[in-house]
Enzyme design. Sequence first.
Site, mmCIF file in Angstrom:
data_model
loop_
_atom_site.group_PDB
_atom_site.id
_atom_site.type_symbol
_atom_site.label_atom_id
_atom_site.label_comp_id
_atom_site.label_asym_id
_atom_site.label_seq_id
_atom_site.Cartn_x
_atom_site.Cartn_y
_atom_site.Cartn_z
ATOM 1 N N THR A 19 1.009 -1.205 0.028
ATOM 2 C CA THR A 19 0.005 0.070 -0.038
ATOM 3 C C THR A 19 0.949 1.397 0.089
ATOM 4 O O THR A 19 1.852 1.369 0.567
ATOM 5 C CB THR A 19 -0.812 0.110 1.041
ATOM 6 O OG1 THR A 19 -1.709 -1.343 1.099
ATOM 7 C CG2 THR A 19 -1.773 1.307 1.341
ATOM 8 N N ASP A 74 6.517 -3.835 -1.780
ATOM 9 C CA ASP A 74 5.807 -2.865 -0.968
ATOM 10 C C ASP A 74 6.896 -1.758 -0.699
ATOM 11 O O ASP A 74 7.975 -1.665 -1.401
ATOM 12 C CB ASP A 74 5.573 -3.512 0.332
ATOM 13 C CG ASP A 74 4.580 -2.749 1.075
ATOM 14 O OD1 ASP A 74 4.184 -1.469 0.514
ATOM 15 O OD2 ASP A 74 3.956 -3.070 2.010
ATOM 16 N N ALA A 76 8.438 1.534 1.798
ATOM 17 C CA ALA A 76 8.725 1.949 2.932
ATOM 18 C C ALA A 76 9.107 3.471 3.197
ATOM 19 O O ALA A 76 9.377 4.201 2.291
ATOM 20 C CB ALA A 76 10.114 1.149 3.221
ATOM 21 N N GLY A 90 1.418 5.414 5.389
ATOM 22 C CA GLY A 90 0.026 4.996 4.617
ATOM 23 C C GLY A 90 -1.131 4.293 5.246
ATOM 24 O O GLY A 90 -2.086 4.301 4.708
ATOM 25 N N GLU A 96 0.107 -5.073 6.191
ATOM 26 C CA GLU A 96 1.519 -5.261 5.420
ATOM 27 C C GLU A 96 2.487 -6.198 6.105
ATOM 28 O O GLU A 96 3.033 -6.800 5.548
ATOM 29 C CB GLU A 96 2.135 -3.521 5.340
ATOM 30 C CG GLU A 96 1.274 -2.825 4.301
ATOM 31 C CD GLU A 96 2.150 -1.480 4.192
ATOM 32 O OE1 GLU A 96 1.754 -0.895 3.150
ATOM 33 O OE2 GLU A 96 2.842 -1.089 5.054
#
Length: 219
Positions: A19, A74, A76, A90, A96
Amino acid sequence: MASMALDFIRDGDIVGLGTGRAATAFVRALGQAVKAGLRVTAVSTSQVTAALATQLGIPLATLDEVSHIDVTFDGADEVDPRLDLIKGYGGALVREKIVAASSRRLIILVGAEKLVPVLGSRGILPVEIVPFGLPLCRRRLTELGCRPAVREHDGQPFVTDNGNYILDCSISPLSDPAAFEQAILGVPGVVGTGLFIGMADTVLVQDGDTVTVQQRRDP
């Protein structure tokens, strides 16, 4: 960088989708690859990412429906030299972390500005908490040296996909992130933190037009 990340996927893989901005760029690239014939099944870390994946024609499954995840992509918010991370700006940190822990490989996509010498350098650590525990969590986290503030959206507490709140904790650079995380997790009502210690296998770093690949070196 997103298109380069596709090189880490094999036909038939089960892919975790993160995300945030970097993850969204990757999902869009993956959608194009699926449209061109790549066969994957994806597990999303948030409702927002799931909606985008569905819009792009990427087949989705839940953790109940798969035996494993081959690789998760993903972003970071901080990456230190050991490839330990702070995530969660986020708001999807707990999901996650669950998807990352279910994965055989975690690949992180970041810009060079996310590289830090020590975790905590940007001064914020997100912590997801049960709403009922807010008074206790706020007090205990303050005692641990944090300055927690309830994340808000449109003047109301931001609510995660899990129905929880996020405390954005003002912190100093962390000399022992793992120990600090354990202290936070010991507070009743804390669901999880944005510290991802020892989880990332590979980090792709974009600096202008150049993308470098960093691999975790186990001690």
